[in-house]
Design an enzyme around this catalytic site. Structure first.
Site, PDB file in Angstrom:
ATOM      1  N   GLN A  41      20.644  18.352  30.941  1.00 63.72           N
ATOM      2  CA  GLN A  41      20.573  19.702  30.380  1.00 63.72           C
ATOM      3  C   GLN A  41      21.269  19.777  29.023  1.00 63.72           C
ATOM      4  OE1 GLN A  41      21.542  21.281  34.827  1.00 63.72           O
ATOM      5  NE2 GLN A  41      21.751  22.855  33.281  1.00 63.72           N
ATOM      6  N   ARG A  86      23.976  27.526  38.505  1.00 64.43           N
ATOM      7  CA  ARG A  86      23.356  28.763  38.033  1.00 64.43           C
ATOM      8  C   ARG A  86      24.405  29.856  37.851  1.00 64.43           C
ATOM      9  NH1 ARG A  86      17.329  30.838  39.791  1.00 64.43           N
ATOM     10  NH2 ARG A  86      17.002  31.951  37.862  1.00 64.43           N
ATOM     11  N   CYS A  87      25.398  29.506  37.070  1.00 64.41           N
ATOM     12  CA  CYS A  87      26.552  30.383  36.954  1.00 64.41           C
ATOM     13  C   CYS A  87      27.357  29.973  35.754  1.00 64.41           C
ATOM     14  CB  CYS A  87      27.351  30.243  38.241  1.00 64.41           C
ATOM     15  SG  CYS A  87      29.098  30.054  38.095  1.00 64.41           S
ATOM     16  N   GLU A 146      21.101  33.580  35.074  1.00 60.82           N
ATOM     17  CA  GLU A 146      21.882  33.364  36.292  1.00 60.82           C
ATOM     18  C   GLU A 146      22.278  34.640  37.008  1.00 60.82           C
ATOM     19  OE1 GLU A 146      24.156  29.712  34.070  1.00 60.82           O
ATOM     20  OE2 GLU A 146      25.029  31.691  34.200  1.00 60.82           O
TER      21      GLU A 146
END
Ligand code: CDP
Length: 796
Positions: free
Chosen positions: A223, A370-371, A741
């Protein structure tokens, strides 16, 4: 008469343009790491430790070397001779690449085999004989700090016990005073369990070292390609300009693909040694037991309350279980990430947070699934605590929140832990949500149902998420400041290519970045191609995680478009034979202020940049912008869930879920809705069904898709989404705030609060996630809290 283009028609801001990347994805034409085959490519497999804590007495790889088709066996000892047995982590710790002295978690990398095909490599791994001497195992922070606990990181000279850090933020004395003045003190203790991002595509890499050019090309599931390039340069001591990281299509990342994993390092070394491309593709069980876990923190807190419902102060303590290596990717100033973003939406005068991190015999944790750096845990605790406090006061859940929210006229607002939030309409979002669930009527139905023995519940969760790290003054990873960039090249026919240092993993960047350019320049989005993920071509960026792409890279796209427009204005003045000051802009076109019919399109300006520029002007229409955001963006959301719990079985069903998200200006409303639905689905999975934990021996329990369930369309509830509240971000060039998110962050507490609400009056204060039927049943039957903290029995 305006001749401005219709922005929606050209696919600009606000257009629900279909995702262009789906053209290849839905045809099965995506190009993932495992789709790539290079000439002469070899395959690597990893031998992992079966034990969670053991001394390595010996490794005998002779049988593996003898297997035909095996080219190389790598062990920790061999790595050590090249100073590669250990690598630095993103949190200033070290992590074993291949174990030398001890194994410290089940699934740790012990050796690698490189062979003609993956099957030979796997067989050869099994032929490696490792003699282990088992050591006592630690699977939670209490065991880690107990007297006589074995020191897990005895490789570190200065390390005495298993504590990694003790950190605090906030005003301890002021918080003490607030508690002295409280009429009521409400307390809550919970465990946010380990969860796993579990992307459909596992991690993998293909390293291709070319001795003739000295260039190393690595295709990999990352990523953050530029950060990986820097890490490879530092760890492998290769010159950075000779390293090319290509991140092809990624089958989901969710944070799992931010860290540097031993598999990447080993495949690179193997390619350098063998001078052949080496592919490593992790299998599912490897992914589930060894790569970046998230959460695993114990939160304990209390709220000082005035009898009328006003929150006077908050105290929080967190014990974070990081596993065997402290490898979180997070701003270096903040030891426990942005956990202190908790309670940002509430007007609370004072707060204090302490955090202690410990090593345990588990795979590295702390990945921001996802945070935005622990904000999921912060929001979960916040909303569970708020529910408990309202209950303790005997106040209505909605009223308690409404009364304590930061009001619209209080912005910019300093949160109790020192962040500056800049905009939002919190009360309005709540009202929209309450109306959508018909709040008062549901409460009536709930009372009536109770009388008949049925358990209905309603859970509210709100969240505000600090998205878009940097600014560079405060945010860095390993000292590298957090900002982003975009490069825009407008070709002579007015078509364009935009590149950023972000790397989407399914979020739709190829669609939305073009929409931003379209909004700024009036070039139809279909005339713009977006490219990300290749460090040889993309400008520098910190990557895509923490929903930072729109706030930072997206802003850079707007800013570079504005640079292009500024040059195009000069070209327009030249073409129109007027001074630049006499030129006005409307979408897609410059015109003469005094004669609006006389104008030139952006495409005509582009052609002039290559064929008819004024004397002295540098030709071409290309530029790059670096964007260092002045602040984080602060989206807000309200999620309200209603449930029915079956008291006989503990099974609970969602009756309705309403989501009210305010992420400022929506670039692509359809993509935003997709992001919210995805997040709510993951939140549902965490709250309801994803069970992955550890037994007393450190065995990872639930590391398979029979236990760690991925939600499908079958069990996922329907969602009702509301988009009517829009508070533009005051400092973002197009007013956008992150969204990727938000629902995964705010969602879990809504589901849990709903189940807890259904159980109100039963003396149950907390059930740890996942709220499996047996846990809910136990709480109802025995009227007690249910903890999910490890160790569990392996047959649980
Ligand atoms: O960093 P990441 O891409 O995961 O998250 P994000 O910046 O929140 O964006 C997720 C997707 O939603 C991207 O395609 C964005 O461009 C899109 N988005 C949008 O259309 N409008 C917003 N206000 C925020 C995001």
């Amino acid at each position: 008469m305006s001749q401005a283009l219709d922005e929606i028609k050209i696919g600009g801001l606000g257009a629900s343009r279909k995702r262009v990347e789906d053209n290849r994805f839905i045809r099965g034409k995506g190009n993932y790491t495992d789709d790539i085959t290079l000439p002469g490519m070899l395959h690597m497999e990893i031998l992992r430790s079966p034990l969670a804590h053991a001394r390595i007495k010996s490794i005998d790889a002779s049988k593996a070397w003898d297997i035909p088709g095996v080219h190389l066996v790598l062990t920790g000892e061999m790595m050590a001779t090249r100073n590669l047995a250990w690598m630095p982590t993103l949190s200033y710790d070290t992590q074993a690449v291949l174990a030398t002295d001890k194994v410290r978690f089940q699934g740790q990398e012990v050796a690698c085999v490189i062979a003609d095909d993956p099957y030979i490599a796997k067989d050869a791994c099994e032929a490696i004989d490792v003699e282990y001497e088992p050591l006592p195992v630690i699977v939670n922070p209490w065991q880690a700090v107990a007297d006589g606990a074995p020191v897990i990181r005895d490789d570190k000279e200065q390390q005495r016990g298993n504590v990694i850090y003790d950190w605090e933020v906030g005003d301890a004395a002021g918080t003490d005073r607030a508690f002295e003045q409280a009429d009521v003190v409400s307390r809550l203790k919970l465990h946010y369990p380990r969860s796993h991002p579990s992307p459909i595509e596992c991690c993998g890499s293909i390293a291709d070292f070319n001795r003739a050019t000295s260039k190393l090309t690595v295709y990999m599931t990352t990523q953050a390609p530029h950060i990986i390039r820097a890490a490879v340069a530092l760890v492998a001591e290769l010159p950075e300009h000779m390293i090319r990281i290509i991140s092809p299509d990624i089958g989901g990342g969710f944070g799992n693909k931010v860290p540097v994993y031993p598999g990447y390092v080993c495949s690179i070394l193997a390619s350098i040694l063998l001078e052949r491309p080496v592919k490593w593709i992790e299998d599912k069980s490897g992914n589930l037991i060894s790569t970046g876990f998230a959460r695993d923190i114990y939160l304990d807190g209390e709220m000082a309350l005035r009898r009328d419902g006003k929150i006077l102060g908050v105290r929080m303590h967190c014990d974070a279980d990081h596993g065997a290596f402290f490898s979180d990717a997070q701003p270096s100033k903040f030891k426990i990430g942005l956990l202190h973003s908790a309670f940002a939406a509430y007007d609370i005068p004072v707060a204090h947070l302490t955090a202690r991190g410990t090593y345990t015999n588990k795979a590295p944790g702390g990945v921001a699934y996802r945070c935005s750096f622990r904000v999921t845990e912060a929001m979960f605790f916040q909303e569970r605590m708020v529910q408990a406090a309202a209950d303790d006061l005997g106040m209505d859940q909605a009223e308690f929140r409404r009364m304590n929210f930061v009001r619209d006229d209080q912005f910019p607002h300093r949160t109790p832990f020192g962040f500056l939030t800049d905009s939002g309409q919190y009360a309005k979002c709540l009202e929209v949500g309450l109306k959508a669930v018909d709040y008062q009527d549901f409460r009536r139905q709930q009372r009536e149902a109770r009388e008949r023995g049925r358990l209905l519940g309603l859970g509210i969760s709100t969240m505000t998420e600090p998205l878009g790290a940097g600014n560079s003054r405060e945010y860095d990873i390993l000292g590298i400041k957090m900002f982003d960039s975009a490069e825009l090249k407008v070709h002579m026919t007015g078509k364009a290519i935009v590149r950023t240092g972000a790397r989407g993993q399914g979020q739709g960047h190829e669609t939305t970045w073009a929409q931003i350019v379209s909004h700024e320049l009036g070039i139809p989005a279909d005339d713009i191609v977006v490219e990300e993920g290749d460090t040889d071509t993309a400008p520098f960026g910190m990557g895509t995680y923490a929903s930072r792409s729109t706030p930072v890279a997206g802003a850079a796209v707007a800013m570079v478009s504005r640079k292009i427009r500024a040059k195009a204005r000069k070209l327009a003045a030249h073409l129109l034979e007027v001074s630049e000051e006499d030129v006005e802009w409307e979408l897609g076109r410059f015109y003469v202020r005094s004669a609006p019919d006389r104008g030139v399109t952006i495409q005509e300006c582009a052609m002039a940049a290559y064929s008819n520029m004024p004397d002295g002007m540098e030709p071409g229409l290309e530029n790059t912008a670096y964007y260092d955001p002045p602040n984080l963006t602060w989206p807000f959301a309200v999620y309200i869930v209603t449930v029915e719990v079956d008291p006989e079985t503990g099974v609970w069903d969602v009756l309705k879920l309403v989501a009210v998200d305010d992420c400022g200006v929506r670039i692509n409303p359809m993509i935003v809705e997709g992001q919210i639905m995805g997040g709510l689905t993951e939140a549902y999975a965490m709250a309801n069904m994803q069970f992955i934990t550890f037994d007393a021996d450190g065995n990872c329990v639930g590391s398979n898709y029979m236990d760690y369930l991925l939600p499908t369309a079958w069990e996922t509830p329907g969602f009702e989404l509301h988009s009517e509240v829009v508070t533009p971000c005051p400092h973002h060039p197009i007013g956008a705030k992150g969204i990727g998110e938000c629902a995964a962050v705010g969602g879990p507490a809504a589901y849990v609060n709903a189940v807890m609400d259904a159980l109100s009056g039963m003396g149950v204060r907390n059930i740890d996630m996942p709220l499996l039927p047996d846990r809910v049943w136990e709480a109802i039957t025995y009227r007690r809290d249910v903890s999910g903290a490890p160790p569990v029995r392996s047959d649980d």
